[in-house]
Design a protein around this motif. Sequence first.
Motif, short mmCIF file in Angstrom:
data_model
loop_
_atom_site.label_atom_id
_atom_site.label_comp_id
_atom_site.label_asym_id
_atom_site.label_seq_id
_atom_site.Cartn_x
_atom_site.Cartn_y
_atom_site.Cartn_z
N GLU A 67 31.75 56.55 51.87
CA GLU A 67 30.95 56.59 50.65
C GLU A 67 31.14 55.33 49.80
OE1 GLU A 67 31.90 60.72 51.97
OE2 GLU A 67 33.05 58.90 51.64
N SER A 68 32.38 54.87 49.68
CA SER A 68 32.65 53.71 48.84
C SER A 68 32.08 52.43 49.45
CB SER A 68 34.15 53.57 48.58
OG SER A 68 34.89 53.61 49.78
N LEU A 69 32.16 52.28 50.77
CA LEU A 69 31.59 51.10 51.40
C LEU A 69 30.07 51.13 51.32
CD1 LEU A 69 33.81 50.62 54.60
CD2 LEU A 69 33.90 49.35 52.44
N SER A 70 29.48 52.32 51.38
CA SER A 70 28.02 52.41 51.36
C SER A 70 27.44 51.96 50.03
CB SER A 70 27.57 53.85 51.66
OG SER A 70 27.78 54.71 50.55
N VAL A 71 28.23 51.99 48.97
CA VAL A 71 27.70 51.63 47.66
C VAL A 71 27.82 50.13 47.37
CG1 VAL A 71 29.76 51.82 46.18
CG2 VAL A 71 27.54 52.60 45.33
N LEU A 72 28.53 49.38 48.20
CA LEU A 72 28.70 47.95 47.95
C LEU A 72 27.36 47.20 47.92
CD1 LEU A 72 31.98 47.07 49.90
CD2 LEU A 72 31.68 47.64 47.48
N PRO A 73 26.42 47.50 48.83
CA PRO A 73 25.12 46.82 48.71
C PRO A 73 24.40 47.12 47.39
CG PRO A 73 25.35 47.81 50.88
CD PRO A 73 26.49 48.32 50.05
N LYS A 79 24.33 43.45 40.59
CA LYS A 79 24.85 42.17 40.10
C LYS A 79 23.76 41.10 40.05
CE LYS A 79 28.81 40.66 41.61
NZ LYS A 79 29.90 40.31 42.55
N MET A 80 22.88 41.13 41.05
CA MET A 80 21.79 40.15 41.10
C MET A 80 20.81 40.38 39.94
SD MET A 80 19.07 39.49 44.20
CE MET A 80 18.18 41.03 43.91
N GLU A 81 20.50 41.67 39.67
CA GLU A 81 19.55 41.98 38.62
C GLU A 81 20.15 41.89 37.22
OE1 GLU A 81 16.44 42.46 39.13
OE2 GLU A 81 16.26 42.97 41.26
N ARG A 82 21.44 42.25 37.12
CA ARG A 82 22.11 42.28 35.81
C ARG A 82 23.47 41.59 35.91
NH1 ARG A 82 20.69 46.13 31.89
NH2 ARG A 82 22.50 45.24 30.82
N PHE A 87 31.81 46.31 36.95
CA PHE A 87 31.82 47.50 37.80
C PHE A 87 33.21 48.08 37.96
CE2 PHE A 87 28.25 44.86 38.96
CZ PHE A 87 27.20 45.77 39.00
N LEU A 88 33.26 49.40 37.89
CA LEU A 88 34.47 50.17 38.20
C LEU A 88 34.14 51.06 39.39
CD1 LEU A 88 37.30 51.42 37.48
CD2 LEU A 88 36.04 53.05 36.04
N LEU A 89 34.95 50.98 40.45
CA LEU A 89 34.74 51.80 41.64
C LEU A 89 35.95 52.70 41.83
CD1 LEU A 89 33.15 52.52 44.21
CD2 LEU A 89 34.22 50.56 45.33
N THR A 90 35.72 54.01 41.89
CA THR A 90 36.83 54.95 42.10
C THR A 90 36.67 55.64 43.45
OG1 THR A 90 35.71 56.79 40.98
CG2 THR A 90 37.14 55.40 39.64
N THR A 91 37.81 55.93 44.06
CA THR A 91 37.88 56.72 45.28
C THR A 91 39.04 57.70 45.14
OG1 THR A 91 39.30 55.09 46.37
CG2 THR A 91 36.93 54.87 46.71
N SER A 92 39.19 58.59 46.12
CA SER A 92 40.23 59.61 46.01
C SER A 92 41.30 59.51 47.08
CB SER A 92 39.59 61.01 46.07
OG SER A 92 38.68 61.18 45.01
N THR A 93 41.15 58.62 48.06
CA THR A 93 42.10 58.57 49.17
C THR A 93 42.81 57.22 49.24
OG1 THR A 93 40.50 57.72 50.81
CG2 THR A 93 40.59 60.11 50.47
N THR A 94 44.05 57.25 49.72
CA THR A 94 44.81 56.01 49.88
C THR A 94 44.21 55.12 50.96
OG1 THR A 94 46.32 57.17 51.40
CG2 THR A 94 46.96 57.05 49.08
N THR A 95 43.66 55.71 52.00
CA THR A 95 43.03 54.93 53.06
C THR A 95 41.89 54.09 52.51
OG1 THR A 95 43.60 56.57 54.73
CG2 THR A 95 41.86 55.02 55.29
N SER A 96 41.06 54.69 51.66
CA SER A 96 39.93 53.96 51.09
C SER A 96 40.42 52.79 50.23
CB SER A 96 39.05 54.89 50.25
OG SER A 96 39.77 55.43 49.17
N ALA A 97 41.51 53.01 49.50
CA ALA A 97 42.03 51.94 48.65
C ALA A 97 42.52 50.75 49.49
CB ALA A 97 43.18 52.46 47.78
N VAL A 107 34.01 40.45 47.18
CA VAL A 107 32.84 40.68 46.34
C VAL A 107 33.08 40.17 44.92
CG1 VAL A 107 31.35 42.46 45.33
CG2 VAL A 107 32.11 42.66 47.70
N GLY A 108 34.25 40.44 44.37
CA GLY A 108 34.61 39.98 43.04
C GLY A 108 34.02 40.84 41.93
N GLU A 109 34.66 40.80 40.76
CA GLU A 109 34.20 41.46 39.54
C GLU A 109 34.04 42.97 39.69
OE1 GLU A 109 30.61 39.29 38.67
OE2 GLU A 109 31.69 37.88 37.39
#
Length: 440
Positions: A67-73, A79-82, A87-97, A107-109
């Motif tokens: 889910e978290s990788l799918s939102v990167l695009p 970022k391009m439009e605004r 951005f703040l991105l939250t996840t619930s698992t240590t693997t995702s972090a 990606v930055g920022e």
Amino acid sequence: MRSTKPFSLTAYQWLMSLFHTQAPFVLRRRLERGKEDPIRFRERLGRTDTPRPSGTLIWLHGVSVGESLSVLPVIERLKMERPDVRFLLTTSTTTSAEILAKRLAAVGEITHQYAPIDTPQAVSAFLDHWQPDLAIFIESDLWPNLIGALQKRGIKHALLSARITEKTYSGWMRLKDAITHTLSGFDLIMAQDKASEARLKSLGDPVARHVAPQANLKTLGAPLEDDADAREALSAQIGARQVIVAASTHPNEDAYISSALEAMVKSADKPLLIIVPRHPTRAEDIRLDLEALGFTVAQRSKAEVITPHTHIYLADTLGELGVFFRLADVVIMAGSFSTGIGGHNPLEAMRLSKAVIFGAELYNWQAVYDDVLELGAGWKANSRDELSLIVEQLRANPESIETANTLARRLARKDGDTLPMVWRCLEPLLPPAPAQDEAA
């Protein structure tokens, strides 16, 4: 306007408020089992020492890696439009972090935090600190106290790529008033497939009026990252052997796939089978099982070298799937050969021009796999014997693989209009952009 809050949600809020006093002890037990981050433990209680960036802040939440990788695009498009937005991105698992750490650095920022548990106290602490201007949830990780707090504070919130399975929907029907009340607070809902959209609209106008056109974020995204040095080193060890990659395996699938391919893997012109477990912590058990079946195994985490005698390379590391896909002549997508998983994302392989073989358990990705079969970009194996036969035929007919690989790449690139549509739907939910002199 939302309906009166159902008693079930009031009772849930009260119970979770009581639970908050016990939450640190529960989280510590999870910490002992490796399911929480020992350094960033406080984030699960809504506390952090990371400062909020100034200006407009969009908060995006995805429960785990996919889910978290799918939102990167989506973030890249925003970022391009605004360019003024942070951005703040939250996840619930240590693997995702762990996996996101490298991706977010590139990606930055983007600030990463662990999502707060759904107690009123943790939610309040989290929102008091971050004060997002827009909250975006991915798929179906919905927490009533968190969503209720967003509504109470007047914070716009959207649900993107909503995935509502039949099992989830059946559970909802037992608490229909509660889920309808929760979902009716969203300002925008975009389902990822027709079935999810139909289930959302069946909840009635309070929800249906917020449902926009479909958008499956997991069909978007850049190819998985490569590590050219690691790939070239592995390629030198593999030599001229064909490579079969079994990606994201779960318990029982390692033995199922390896036994299906045993005759060819142990033959004179043996291909190399690379098994990439979904959870690398299973590696030692997997190795014992494979060696008990008579396979010679080399293990990546132990820096063991692939030799001409190696039957199976156990790729028990995180974040290297892109390397193994690039090495593959044949890709088997696991998570589809055992019950209760529902398949994994085939597009990760297909973006790298790799057609896929898969099993029958596909309910989490049924629409995508239906497209794969219709286009001829993959093959379905309904049994161990079918899996063996398909792989053997592909090895003997490499031109069939090349044709399917071309179709796989075409399918992976078909959703070019999704991001512009998502932006058009999200733009009205954002605060106005600052004037040019202010932005400067």
